[in-house]
Enzyme design. Structure first.
Site, PDB file in Angstrom:
ATOM      1  CE1 TYR A  55      58.925   1.074  30.815  1.00  0.00           C
ATOM      2  CE2 TYR A  55      57.174   2.439  29.939  1.00  0.00           C
ATOM      3  CZ  TYR A  55      57.906   1.266  29.913  1.00  0.00           C
ATOM      4  OH  TYR A  55      57.618   0.308  28.980  1.00  0.00           O
ATOM      5  CG  ASN A 161      58.654  -8.114  26.878  1.00  0.00           C
ATOM      6  OD1 ASN A 161      58.964  -7.789  25.733  1.00  0.00           O
ATOM      7  ND2 ASN A 161      58.520  -7.215  27.853  1.00  0.00           N
ATOM      8  CD1 TRP A 211      57.677  -4.169  23.855  1.00  0.00           C
ATOM      9  CD2 TRP A 211      59.786  -3.449  23.608  1.00  0.00           C
ATOM     10  NE1 TRP A 211      58.525  -5.147  24.331  1.00  0.00           N
ATOM     11  CE2 TRP A 211      59.821  -4.728  24.194  1.00  0.00           C
ATOM     12  CE3 TRP A 211      60.997  -2.793  23.355  1.00  0.00           C
ATOM     13  CZ2 TRP A 211      61.023  -5.381  24.534  1.00  0.00           C
ATOM     14  CZ3 TRP A 211      62.187  -3.438  23.692  1.00  0.00           C
ATOM     15  CH2 TRP A 211      62.181  -4.710  24.268  1.00  0.00           C
ATOM     16  CB  SER A 212      62.053  -0.855  20.735  1.00  0.00           C
ATOM     17  OG  SER A 212      62.362  -0.261  21.977  1.00  0.00           O
TER      18      SER A 212
END
Ligand SMILES: NC(=O)c1ccc[n+]([C@@H]2O[C@H](COP(=O)([O-])OP(=O)(O)OC[C@H]3O[C@@H](n4cnc5c(N)ncnc54)[C@H](OP(=O)(O)O)[C@@H]3O)[C@@H](O)[C@H]2O)c1
Length: 302
Positions: A55, A161, A211-212
């Protein structure tokens, strides 16, 4: 109130909302201001923080570590999630010629040591493999995880993911359970609701990390037909349930999945973090949930 929850049977207790630190390098905060933000969400019982080695071009863990150093009493009150296996093209790694994945024991070991040093901590509560890697050797990952666990550097392993097949493959070589699959969940991305990912997690009583949830802010700013339909419906549902803003409706929509996702808050703005906390009191019924589905899809369910 933000509750502490078991992320999976045998997994760690985490806060049901997680503070994301992907964007901390964009928040332009001094170390003292970063510490203040950390204390603010901790006071509001968000104790779990989400990081990744990459990140902010490998800078975010360091920025967080600088804040943590200012008040050593905080470390024992938070749970750190971080990730490994993506190798970015970066000036910090001039020998790389392409962005790629590396799930080798050597890289995972190296990445964990770097994360611990940047964060200034002795162990990571949950280490995630950031992306599925076609070259991942599941036996090798299992063996390096055991080594890191024995060394006290990593407490639990999870993935991010991963498809259900990829999850099963890695799980088949581990002696302990993967504790989560961190995936994108929001009302414009239905992939994990449809490819079996959330079904698998529900089956094993493993809670996803989402996430998001707000699609990276796109739901507020986008102007295409799908987003316009979605915003109109979110406003309608907001009125129905008495929420203050549509982000609260979205968080309630994400939380409605029976796999019980733990939402990761992406904003560093304390008012927006408080709004996410307030959203925990709202529950959507099936009609409200599917109204949002229908608006996003632009068609009714089959
Ligand atoms: N595992 C993975 O592959 C993966 C991928 C991406 C992210 N993540 C994790 O998930 C966390 C959350 O992701 P995210 O940051 O994309 O979350 P998000 O909540 O979908 O997006 C956050 C963005 O939305 C903006 N926003 C929030 N509320 C808003 C509002 N009411 N109006 C307008 N804009 C608003 C924020 O701006 P402000 O900052 O100005 O509030 C920020 O730029 C990350 O921090 C990271 O830890 C993981």
């Amino acid at each position: 109130m933000v509750e502490r929850v078991l992320v999976s049977p045998g997994g760690p207790e985490l806060s049901e909302l997680i503070q994301g630190y992907w964007r901390v390098s964009e928040w332009d905060l001094t170390p003292q201001q970063r510490l203040t933000l950390l204390k603010q969400h901790l006071e509001r019982e968000i104790s779990t923080v989400d990081h990744a080695d990459i990140y902010g071009d490998y800078s975010c863990e360091q920025l967080f570590g600088e804040a943590l150093k200012l008040d050593k009493s905080i470390r024992s009150r938070i749970e750190v999630v971080t990730k490994c296996n993506i190798k970015l093209l970066s000036e910090k790694y001039p020998n790389r010629s392409v962005k790629h994945y590396d799930s080798s024991a050597q890289h995972i070991r190296h990445s964990v040591d770097n994360s611990l040093a940047r964060l200034g901590i002795e162990h990571i509560e949950v280490l995630l493999l950031h992306r599925p890697d076609a070259l991942m050797d599941a036996d090798e990952v299992a063996s390096v995880f055991l080594e890191l666990q024995k060394a006290g550097k990593v407490k639990h392993l999870g993935v991010s993911n991963f498809t259900p097949r990829q999850f099963e493959l890695l799980q088949s070589r581990l002696s302990s359970s993967l504790v989560t699959n961190q995936v994108e969940i929001n009302p414009i991305n239905f992939n994990v609701a449809e490819d079996g990912t959330l079904d698998q997690l529900q089956q094993y009583r493993i809670r996803p990390m989402a996430w998001s949830c707000l699609a990276g802010g796109k739901i507020f700013s986008g102007s295409d037909a799908q987003i316009l339909r979605l915003r109109t419906t979110l406003e309608m549902v907001k009125e129905e349930i008495g929420a203050n803003s549509i982000d609260q409706v979205i968080y309630a929509w994400v939380r409605r999945f029976p796999s019980k996702p733990l939402a990761i808050v992406g904003s560093g703005n304390i008012k927006r973090i408080e709004s996410a906390i307030e959203s925990l009191k709202f529950n959507l019924n099936n009609e409200q949930w599917y109204k949002i589905w229908t608006a996003s899809r632009g068609r009714e369910v089959p």
